[in-house]
Design an enzyme around this catalytic site. Structure first.
Site, short mmCIF file in Angstrom:
data_model
loop_
_atom_site.label_atom_id
_atom_site.label_comp_id
_atom_site.label_asym_id
_atom_site.label_seq_id
_atom_site.Cartn_x
_atom_site.Cartn_y
_atom_site.Cartn_z
CB THR A 31 89.78 52.81 22.57
OG1 THR A 31 90.55 53.19 23.72
CG2 THR A 31 89.24 51.40 22.73
N GLY A 32 90.47 55.21 20.44
CA GLY A 32 90.99 56.55 20.19
C GLY A 32 92.26 56.48 19.34
N GLY A 33 92.24 55.59 18.35
CA GLY A 33 93.43 55.40 17.50
C GLY A 33 93.43 56.29 16.27
CB SER A 84 93.11 61.82 17.25
OG SER A 84 93.60 63.11 17.59
N GLY A 85 96.20 61.81 17.77
CA GLY A 85 97.15 61.98 18.87
C GLY A 85 97.98 60.76 19.23
CB ILE A 86 98.79 59.36 22.60
CG1 ILE A 86 99.40 60.62 23.20
CG2 ILE A 86 99.45 58.10 23.16
CD1 ILE A 86 99.11 60.83 24.69
N GLY A 87 97.14 57.82 20.35
CA GLY A 87 96.64 56.54 19.83
C GLY A 87 97.07 56.31 18.40
CB SER A 93 96.67 62.18 32.82
OG SER A 93 97.11 63.53 32.89
CE1 TYR A 144 91.97 64.02 30.69
CE2 TYR A 144 93.70 64.93 32.08
CZ TYR A 144 93.31 64.19 30.98
OH TYR A 144 94.27 63.60 30.18
P1 NDP Z 1 93.33 63.33 21.15
O1 NDP Z 1 92.22 64.28 21.35
O2 NDP Z 1 94.24 63.52 19.99
O3 NDP Z 1 92.80 61.84 21.12
C1 NDP Z 1 91.71 61.41 21.90
C2 NDP Z 1 91.16 60.19 21.20
O4 NDP Z 1 90.09 59.64 21.97
C3 NDP Z 1 90.59 60.52 19.83
O5 NDP Z 1 91.01 59.53 18.93
C4 NDP Z 1 89.10 60.47 20.04
O6 NDP Z 1 88.44 60.08 18.83
C5 NDP Z 1 89.01 59.38 21.12
N1 NDP Z 1 87.76 59.42 21.87
C6 NDP Z 1 87.32 60.38 22.71
N2 NDP Z 1 86.12 60.05 23.20
C7 NDP Z 1 85.80 58.85 22.66
C8 NDP Z 1 84.68 57.98 22.79
N3 NDP Z 1 83.62 58.28 23.55
N4 NDP Z 1 84.70 56.81 22.10
C9 NDP Z 1 85.75 56.49 21.32
N5 NDP Z 1 86.83 57.27 21.15
C10 NDP Z 1 86.84 58.44 21.83
O7 NDP Z 1 94.20 63.40 22.49
P2 NDP Z 1 95.42 62.55 23.04
O8 NDP Z 1 96.01 61.69 22.03
O9 NDP Z 1 96.25 63.52 23.76
O10 NDP Z 1 94.67 61.67 24.14
C11 NDP Z 1 94.79 60.27 24.23
C12 NDP Z 1 94.78 59.89 25.69
O11 NDP Z 1 95.96 60.42 26.32
C13 NDP Z 1 93.59 60.43 26.50
O12 NDP Z 1 93.12 59.44 27.37
C14 NDP Z 1 94.21 61.58 27.29
O13 NDP Z 1 93.51 61.85 28.46
C15 NDP Z 1 95.60 61.03 27.55
N6 NDP Z 1 96.59 62.03 27.91
C16 NDP Z 1 96.92 63.03 27.06
C17 NDP Z 1 97.84 64.00 27.42
C18 NDP Z 1 98.21 65.12 26.53
O14 NDP Z 1 98.79 66.12 27.02
N7 NDP Z 1 97.94 65.05 25.24
C19 NDP Z 1 98.48 63.95 28.76
C20 NDP Z 1 98.06 62.84 29.58
C21 NDP Z 1 97.15 61.93 29.16
P3 NDP Z 1 86.98 60.65 18.41
O15 NDP Z 1 86.97 62.09 18.74
O16 NDP Z 1 86.89 60.32 16.96
O17 NDP Z 1 86.02 59.87 19.21
#
Ligand code: NDP
Length: 255
Positions: free
Chosen positions: A11-13, A15-18, A136, A149
């Site tokens: 999920t959340g694949g 962007s970012g880490i996903g 986190s 958060y």
């Molecule tokens: P991003 O903002 O790059 O990614 C977040 C992802 O979550 C996006 O793909 C977004 O897609 C998805 N998302 C958010 N809300 C929803 C929703 N309601 N339904 C489905 N998808 C959702 O940030 P990160 O990659 O950094 O974050 C990924 C995870 O890592 C998070 O849980 C974050 O809390 C955790 N994390 C990140 C850290 C950091 O410093 N980056 C540190 C510690 C933890 P869309 O917007 O299209 O829905």
């Protein structure tokens, strides 16, 4: 090819880490389903990941969309070997000015969304499969203005243990990855202000830098694979030492 013929949901694949986790999994032979809400980034992720991926528009908080996503995954993959409940958001929640709406949105996305993702995926999770939740270090830092958060991520850590107890008897492992500050779009646009903020955070990290998403993704792949076959209900902290040995950070060394 650790993941040849393996099927993984992230999920959340988009962007970012996903997204980086999805890329590494595809490189190692997996078929990957990614979800998110934003069609544009889903489309570009689909293009980048290629034919071994399916990008599905699904909000983790929308039961109908979760159900449709699982149906599609069942049709395309049949079953799942791993789920990375990664979708999450951050919002400031300082005491005094925070709205209930903002507070609840963070808790719901990060905790409720992760729980119902696992629940929806359960019929597809076979014996020997692996669930990874994304926590986190904010759950233990006590950083001002982050009640929603930080509490949400502490909840994720607690829930990991509960789900491990519930799913262990079914032969399913549940663990969490606990990232420290990582370079992803969650920090907002790359403005000088964002860069200055990340620079300041780097000084509180013994390794004196922010993490790369690949460094978190590699821990996720380990937890998703049989390489971690005896790990259950536990965590891998990937934070450059920020929570284990903060006294070694530049800020304490006068650098
Ligand atoms: P991003 O903002 O790059 O990614 C977040 C992802 O979550 C996006 O793909 C977004 O897609 C998805 N998302 C958010 N809300 C929803 C929703 N309601 N339904 C489905 N998808 C959702 O940030 P990160 O990659 O950094 O974050 C990924 C995870 O890592 C998070 O849980 C974050 O809390 C955790 N994390 C990140 C850290 C950091 O410093 N980056 C540190 C510690 C933890 P869309 O917007 O299209 O829905």
């Amino acid at each position: 090819m650790r993941f040849k013929n393996k099927k993984v949901l992230i999920t959340g694949g988009n962007s970012g880490i996903g997204l980086v986790t999805a890329k590494l999994l595809v490189q190692e032979g997996a078929k990957v389903a990614i979800t998110g809400r934003d069609q544009k980034t889903l489309d570009s992720a689909q293009k980048e990941l290629g034919e071994n991926a399916i990008a599905i528009k699904a909000d983790v908080l929308n039961s109908e969309e979760r159900k449709n996503a699982m149906q599609l995954i069942q049709e395309k993959f049949g079953e799942l070997d791993a789920v990375f409940a990664n979708a999450g958001i951050i919002k400031q929640s300082p005491l005094g000015t925070t709205t209930e709406e903002d507070f609840n949105q963070v808790l719901q996305t990060n905790i409720t969304g992760a729980f119902f993702t696992v629940q929806a995926a359960l019929p597809l999770l076979k014996q020997g499969s692996s669930v990874i939740l994304n926590g986190s270090v904010m759950s233990v830092l006590g950083l001002g203005g982050s009640s929603a958060y930080s509490a949400s991520k502490a909840g994720v850590r607690a829930m990991t243990r509960v789900l491990a107890s519930e799913l262990g008897p079914k032969g399913i492992r549940v663990n969490a990855v606990i990232p420290g500050a990582t370079k992803t779009p969650i920090w907002g646009e790359e403005t000088p202000a964002t860069q200055a903020r990340l620079q300041a955070i780097s000084r509180s990290i013994p390794m004196a830098r922010i993490g790369e998403p690949e460094e978190i993704a590699k821990a996720v792949l380990f937890l998703a694979s049989d390489d971690s076959s005896y790990m259950q209900g536990t965590e891998i902290v990937v934070d450059g030492g920020a929570t284990s040995s903060p006294a070694g950070a530049p800020i304490y060394l006068g650098k």
